[in-house]
Scaffold this motif. Structure first.
Motif, short mmCIF file in Angstrom:
data_model
loop_
_atom_site.label_atom_id
_atom_site.label_comp_id
_atom_site.label_asym_id
_atom_site.label_seq_id
_atom_site.Cartn_x
_atom_site.Cartn_y
_atom_site.Cartn_z
N LEU A 214 0.84 -1.21 0.00
CA LEU A 214 0.00 0.00 0.00
C LEU A 214 0.87 1.25 0.00
O LEU A 214 0.62 2.20 -0.75
N GLY A 215 1.92 1.24 0.85
CA GLY A 215 2.81 2.40 0.93
C GLY A 215 3.48 2.68 -0.42
O GLY A 215 3.61 3.82 -0.85
N ILE A 223 -6.54 3.38 4.71
CA ILE A 223 -6.47 1.98 4.24
C ILE A 223 -5.38 1.22 5.00
O ILE A 223 -5.49 0.02 5.23
N TRP A 224 -4.34 1.94 5.44
CA TRP A 224 -3.29 1.29 6.25
C TRP A 224 -3.93 0.74 7.54
O TRP A 224 -3.70 -0.40 7.93
N ALA A 225 -4.74 1.62 8.19
CA ALA A 225 -5.38 1.21 9.45
C ALA A 225 -6.34 0.04 9.22
O ALA A 225 -6.42 -0.89 10.03
N LEU A 226 -7.04 0.09 8.10
CA LEU A 226 -7.96 -1.01 7.77
C LEU A 226 -7.18 -2.31 7.59
O LEU A 226 -7.55 -3.36 8.12
N LEU A 227 -6.08 -2.22 6.85
CA LEU A 227 -5.25 -3.42 6.63
C LEU A 227 -4.74 -3.98 7.95
O LEU A 227 -4.80 -5.20 8.19
N ILE A 255 0.10 -6.95 18.26
CA ILE A 255 -0.21 -5.62 17.73
C ILE A 255 0.99 -4.67 17.85
O ILE A 255 1.24 -3.85 16.97
N GLY A 256 1.79 -4.83 18.93
CA GLY A 256 2.96 -3.96 19.11
C GLY A 256 3.93 -4.09 17.95
O GLY A 256 4.31 -3.10 17.31
N ASP A 257 4.31 -5.31 17.65
CA ASP A 257 5.28 -5.54 16.57
C ASP A 257 4.65 -5.25 15.21
O ASP A 257 5.32 -4.78 14.28
N LEU A 258 3.34 -5.52 15.11
CA LEU A 258 2.65 -5.26 13.85
C LEU A 258 2.70 -3.77 13.51
O LEU A 258 3.01 -3.38 12.37
N ILE A 259 2.42 -2.93 14.50
CA ILE A 259 2.45 -1.47 14.25
C ILE A 259 3.87 -1.05 13.82
O ILE A 259 4.06 -0.33 12.84
N SER A 263 4.73 -0.11 9.68
CA SER A 263 4.78 1.33 9.40
C SER A 263 6.21 1.83 9.26
O SER A 263 6.42 3.03 9.08
N SER A 264 7.19 0.94 9.33
CA SER A 264 8.57 1.42 9.34
C SER A 264 9.31 1.09 8.05
O SER A 264 9.35 -0.06 7.61
N THR A 265 9.94 2.10 7.49
CA THR A 265 10.76 1.86 6.30
C THR A 265 12.08 1.16 6.68
O THR A 265 12.89 0.84 5.82
N LYS A 266 12.27 0.92 8.00
CA LYS A 266 13.44 0.14 8.42
C LYS A 266 13.15 -1.36 8.35
O LYS A 266 14.06 -2.18 8.47
N SER A 267 11.87 -1.71 8.22
CA SER A 267 11.50 -3.14 8.16
C SER A 267 11.77 -3.70 6.77
O SER A 267 11.34 -3.12 5.76
#
Ligand SMILES: NC(=O)C1=CN([C@@H]2O[C@H](COP(=O)(O)OP(=O)(O)OC[C@H]3O[C@@H](n4cnc5c(N)ncnc54)[C@H](O)[C@@H]3O)[C@@H](O)[C@H]2O)C=CC1
Ligand SMILES: O=C(CO)COP(=O)(O)O
Length: 348
Positions: A214-215, A223-227, A255-259, A263-267
């Motif tokens: 999506l990003g 849509i990010w939150a929905l996903l 949920i912690g690791d999922l967020i 959302s991180s471009t380091k992932s």
């Protein structure tokens, strides 16, 4: 000794796997432990690490380097295996015969293994193993745990604060892991639900990959939150079908690791999704960083499992089609946006 440390660890502590996260764990251990032994397969890496050269310049002087698993098993009662899931069973087949029931093993690998599945025919749930199950399969070690949480290695290496979860059936494993790792910059929670923690850590990589898709298309936060919300719901349904409890999915390892990861471009999982969405061919992504995008392997394994058990998981299914079957992202999003969802929270 850190003020959080209840158990004093006098022996060396081992880390197997001298990659990004293995080195991060070794750095965290150096806050509490005087002698850390890190295993690398490569002699050239050993030389560079010992000389504290290049990316290894910051290594604590408390960290010794070895290419001998025998030395790790002999010197260390507590060992952290941190190798990608693809190489985990192979690593355990070498380390396993050197272990005994007195060893404590806490792995940090966020992936699954399907090497027990037959080459032909359908996968069965019993063919899919978590890393703790592989440790038990390949060794006599029974004091086994897993470490899982929002732990992007580069942030921890910069000494930014973070938290994790140590999961084990054995309280002594949780306590030992906490004593070894906990410090004012690293909070360590504990749970007995190891299966939930392992599955949450592995499954969130697929949702992170999808978030990257999506990003990469430039889509926004709605849509990010929905996903992330519906992705978590699917993670829980799949986890439950594999025998896990809901709790771990709602904590730091879920949920912690999922967020953090979604959302991180380091992932690396997120970045692989971005690259795919922007047209980078799959073979290039796999060639560059293939083993390290754990979400790819997990997605393949879970897709087979969902088919075998008839688990309804539209996001995992459609991401599989985008990643492995070349489905256009626009069609995939249209499919999900018109999917007949009825209930919002359907896992509690
Ligand atoms: N990097 C991160 O931010 C985090 C990574 N993890 C998990 O940790 C695991 C490892 O990730 P990274 O350290 O980032 O990967 P990496 O690619 O940086 O390092 C992996 C290391 O394992 C070694 N290795 C591979 N197969 C081996 C084998 N059979 N025997 C011994 N060593 C072997 C490789 O040579 C490499 O040094 C993955 O499952 C990942 O999901 C978990 C939390 C955070
Ligand atoms: O699991 C991680 C952070 O918690 C690391 O994620 P990536 O493997 O996507 O880099």
């Amino acid at each position: 000794m850190s003020k959080y440390q209840k158990i004093q660890i006098k022996q060396a502590v081992g880390v197997v796997g001298a990659g990004s996260f293995g080195l991060t764990i070794a750095g965290l251990l150096a806050e509490n432990v005087e002698d850390i032994l890190i295993y690398t397969r490569r002699e050239e890496n050993k030389a560079k690490m010992q000389a504290r050269k290049g990316e290894y310049a910051q290594l604590s002087p408390k960290i010794r380097v070895t290419t001998s698993l025998e030395e790790v098993a002999k010197d260390c009662q507590l060992i952290f295996p941190v190798v990608p899931s693809k190489g985990f069973r192979n690593m355990m087949q070498q380390l396993g015969p050197l272990l005994n029931p007195q060893h404590f093993l806490i792995h940090a690998t966020k992936g699954l293994d399907s090497s027990l599945a037959p080459k032909e025919g359908k996968i069965k749930p019993e063919h899919i193993k978590t890393m703790s199950q592989l440790i038990e399969l390949e060794s006599l070690a029974c004091r086994v745990g897993c470490l899982s949480g929002p732990n992007l290695a580069s942030e921890i290496q910069e000494h930014q604060p973070a938290a994790t979860l140590i999961a084990s059936k054995y309280t002594e494993v949780i306590k030992m892991g906490q004593a070894a790792l906990r410090s004012p910059r690293f909070q360590v929670y504990g749970t007995h639900d190891i299966l939930g923690a392992e599955l949450a850590g592995a499954l969130k990589n697929v949702v992170a990959l999808a978030a990257g898709l999506l990003g990469g298309k430039g889509l926004g936060m709605n849509i990010w939150a929905l996903l992330v919300t519906r992705g978590l719901s699917e993670m829980i349904h799949i986890g439950k079908a594999m025998g896990a409890d809901v709790k771990a999915f709602l904590g730091v390892a879920g949920i912690g690791d999922l967020i953090a990861t979604a959302s991180s471009t380091k992932s690396r999982n997120y970045k692989a999704g971005v690259a795919l969405a922007q047209g980078t061919p799959m073979r290039e992504i796999v060639g560059a960083d293939g083993d390290m995008v754990e979400g790819f392997r997990t997605l393949e394994i879970i897709n087979q499992l969902c088919q075998a058990l008839e688990i309804n998981s539209p996001i995992f299914e459609i991401v599989h089609r985008v990643v492995f079957k070349g489905m256009e992202l626009e069609r995939a999003i249209h499919f999900l946006m018109t999917y007949p969802y009825a209930v919002d929270v359907d896992f509690l």
